[in-house]
Write an enzyme that holds these catalytic residues in place. Sequence first.
Site, PDB file in Angstrom:
ATOM      1  N   CYS A  51       0.817  -1.230   0.000  1.00 52.78           N
ATOM      2  CA  CYS A  51       0.000   0.000   0.000  1.00 52.78           C
ATOM      3  C   CYS A  51       0.844   1.271   0.000  1.00 52.78           C
ATOM      4  CB  CYS A  51      -0.956  -0.001   1.185  1.00 52.78           C
ATOM      5  SG  CYS A  51      -1.969  -1.477   1.285  1.00 52.78           S
ATOM      6  N   HIS A  80      -3.038   6.967   3.151  1.00 52.69           N
ATOM      7  CA  HIS A  80      -3.546   5.677   2.668  1.00 52.69           C
ATOM      8  C   HIS A  80      -4.923   5.449   3.285  1.00 52.69           C
ATOM      9  CE1 HIS A  80      -4.083   1.630   1.588  1.00 52.69           C
ATOM     10  NE2 HIS A  80      -3.691   1.090   2.720  1.00 52.69           N
ATOM     11  N   ASN A 126     -10.341   0.127   0.789  1.00 51.91           N
ATOM     12  CA  ASN A 126      -8.883   0.133   0.692  1.00 51.91           C
ATOM     13  C   ASN A 126      -8.475  -0.472  -0.654  1.00 51.91           C
ATOM     14  OD1 ASN A 126      -6.162  -0.472   0.861  1.00 51.91           O
ATOM     15  ND2 ASN A 126      -6.258  -1.292   2.943  1.00 51.91           N
TER      16      ASN A 126
HETATM   17  O1  UT7 Z   1      -3.611  -1.741   3.831  1.00 50.37           O
HETATM   18  C1  UT7 Z   1      -3.512  -2.338   5.074  1.00 50.37           C
HETATM   19  C2  UT7 Z   1      -4.590  -3.396   5.214  1.00 50.37           C
HETATM   20  N1  UT7 Z   1      -5.026  -3.735   6.539  1.00 50.37           N
HETATM   21  C3  UT7 Z   1      -5.511  -2.875   7.459  1.00 50.37           C
HETATM   22  O2  UT7 Z   1      -5.500  -1.683   7.308  1.00 50.37           O
HETATM   23  C4  UT7 Z   1      -6.097  -3.496   8.707  1.00 50.37           C
HETATM   24  C5  UT7 Z   1      -6.022  -2.606   9.909  1.00 50.37           C
HETATM   25  N2  UT7 Z   1      -6.950  -3.105  10.930  1.00 50.37           N
HETATM   26  C6  UT7 Z   1      -8.240  -2.720  10.971  1.00 50.37           C
HETATM   27  O3  UT7 Z   1      -8.672  -1.861  10.228  1.00 50.37           O
HETATM   28  C7  UT7 Z   1      -9.127  -3.341  12.029  1.00 50.37           C
HETATM   29  O4  UT7 Z   1      -8.347  -4.141  12.892  1.00 50.37           O
HETATM   30  C8  UT7 Z   1     -10.273  -4.204  11.412  1.00 50.37           C
HETATM   31  C9  UT7 Z   1     -11.283  -3.306  10.718  1.00 50.37           C
HETATM   32  C10 UT7 Z   1      -9.713  -5.215  10.416  1.00 50.37           C
HETATM   33  C11 UT7 Z   1     -11.005  -4.940  12.522  1.00 50.37           C
HETATM   34  O5  UT7 Z   1     -11.496  -4.024  13.481  1.00 50.37           O
HETATM   35  P1  UT7 Z   1     -11.302  -4.311  15.042  1.00 50.37           P
HETATM   36  O6  UT7 Z   1     -11.914  -3.167  15.759  1.00 50.37           O
HETATM   37  O7  UT7 Z   1      -9.849  -4.600  15.267  1.00 50.37           O
HETATM   38  O8  UT7 Z   1     -12.217  -5.577  15.243  1.00 50.37           O
HETATM   39  P2  UT7 Z   1     -11.821  -7.053  15.743  1.00 50.37           P
HETATM   40  O9  UT7 Z   1     -11.103  -7.793  14.689  1.00 50.37           O
HETATM   41  O10 UT7 Z   1     -11.216  -6.957  17.103  1.00 50.37           O
HETATM   42  O11 UT7 Z   1     -13.254  -7.678  15.927  1.00 50.37           O
HETATM   43  C12 UT7 Z   1     -14.181  -7.189  16.911  1.00 50.37           C
HETATM   44  C13 UT7 Z   1     -15.446  -8.014  16.813  1.00 50.37           C
HETATM   45  C14 UT7 Z   1     -15.178  -9.518  16.830  1.00 50.37           C
HETATM   46  O12 UT7 Z   1     -16.252 -10.124  17.527  1.00 50.37           O
HETATM   47  P3  UT7 Z   1     -16.088 -10.600  19.041  1.00 50.37           P
HETATM   48  O13 UT7 Z   1     -14.944 -11.567  19.036  1.00 50.37           O
HETATM   49  O14 UT7 Z   1     -15.768  -9.335  19.815  1.00 50.37           O
HETATM   50  O15 UT7 Z   1     -17.403 -11.180  19.359  1.00 50.37           O
HETATM   51  C15 UT7 Z   1     -15.232  -9.905  15.397  1.00 50.37           C
HETATM   52  O16 UT7 Z   1     -15.585 -11.259  15.185  1.00 50.37           O
HETATM   53  O17 UT7 Z   1     -16.102  -7.761  15.564  1.00 50.37           O
HETATM   54  C16 UT7 Z   1     -16.307  -8.988  14.864  1.00 50.37           C
HETATM   55  N3  UT7 Z   1     -16.222  -8.731  13.444  1.00 50.37           N
HETATM   56  C17 UT7 Z   1     -17.280  -8.392  12.684  1.00 50.37           C
HETATM   57  N4  UT7 Z   1     -18.588  -8.213  12.998  1.00 50.37           N
HETATM   58  C18 UT7 Z   1     -19.410  -7.848  11.982  1.00 50.37           C
HETATM   59  C19 UT7 Z   1     -15.118  -8.781  12.650  1.00 50.37           C
HETATM   60  N5  UT7 Z   1     -15.447  -8.469  11.394  1.00 50.37           N
HETATM   61  C20 UT7 Z   1     -16.781  -8.227  11.386  1.00 50.37           C
HETATM   62  C21 UT7 Z   1     -17.693  -7.854  10.377  1.00 50.37           C
HETATM   63  N6  UT7 Z   1     -18.984  -7.677  10.732  1.00 50.37           N
HETATM   64  N7  UT7 Z   1     -17.323  -7.653   9.101  1.00 50.37           N
END
Ligand code: UT7
Length: 336
Positions: free
Chosen positions: A111, A263, A293
């Site tokens: 990226c 980005h 993204n």
């Molecule tokens: O170019 C670089 C590419 N990568 C990035 O930029 C990634 C950077 N990271 C992020 O943007 C964030 O970490 C994410 C958006 C990927 C995830 O957000 P988060 O606030 O870190 O969420 P999490 O992974 O900790 O998940 C929180 C909860 C989980 O449920 P429980 O375990 O708390 O019950 C997940 O299972 O949200 C759940 N979850 C979802 N729920 C609904 C994860 N994805 C989804 C979804 N819809 N799409």
Amino acid sequence: MGLHILGTGSYTPARELTNDDFTKFIETNDEWIRTRTGISSRRVSEGEPTWYMGAEAAKAAIEAAGINAADIAMIIDTTITGDYCTPSVSCIIQRETGAVNAACFDLNAACSGFVYGVDMAHRFLKTDADAKYALIVANEQLSRITNYEDRASCILFGDGAAAVVVEYKEDALYTSHLGADGTGAKFLFAPTAMPAPYFSVPEKLEKKWDDFDEPLTGKFAHCLKQDGKEVYRFATQAMPKAAKAAADKIGFDLNELDKIVPHQANTRIIETAMKNMGLPMEKAVVNIAQHGNTSSASIPIALDEAVRAGVIQRGNKICLVGFGAGLTYAAVILEY
Ligand code: UT7
């Protein structure tokens, strides 16, 4: 010491994938995606290749620059989703644009690629008095390497392309900082789609060669896998670090910036990064709601849209800043 952006262009596919569309194949909802990422929709290719998207963006940038394509001395294409191992996408862009005198190569800094590309172009133009213009094209088709069964990552990504034509200008503002932290390679990766080596033996195939998490298997074996929280943490530190390091090189005060084009990975990442740079959110160009993204294409798509909407105008001091797999980070500061 400077670089002048003569023209910008972009291309995104017609097919739109809204947050609601995802509810048909994964357990998610519009509210979660919008509040956690800032994304409402993204565009995905329906079959047009990566090079085609890049070529369309490049033609728009050349037209906006008002130059003769034959005067382009170098094409740098940035991508992690090139259509071929070889030839490079940049060679196909040359074929499509008529930039017959350009040297061509592709660059992979994930990226951060576009910002790396701008800096490579600057260094090239600065040291070759005969080289008039460079064309930097960023094109990505992340829908080809996205695991659409992983709800935490698949909602993030989209496809698209953008390009800029630049020229070297001795008296223009320019500074940059590029970097990487290879110890974070394991946090964001996608294996190549190549088969095992022809002469492979089972012991060497089974040996664990690196500290990456288990790659995906089956139809998503070539897809992106990430530790979202680690990438998030890195991003909020790396973008301010890159921008400050670039500014410090020439004693530039980041408060002098008119706009920052970061980005587009997550609105919350951008908000924290802006805070860490001590800059108000109004200075950030953010179009993640419509595009998600798009990896290396995200910064130049946002730049092109901002230029065409008059949000970025001639004379504005801008910073392009990114982070990505590698892990990489990069910033350039220049006057539009
Ligand atoms: O170019 C670089 C590419 N990568 C990035 O930029 C990634 C950077 N990271 C992020 O943007 C964030 O970490 C994410 C958006 C990927 C995830 O957000 P988060 O606030 O870190 O969420 P999490 O992974 O900790 O998940 C929180 C909860 C989980 O449920 P429980 O375990 O708390 O019950 C997940 O299972 O949200 C759940 N979850 C979802 N729920 C609904 C994860 N994805 C989804 C979804 N819809 N799409």
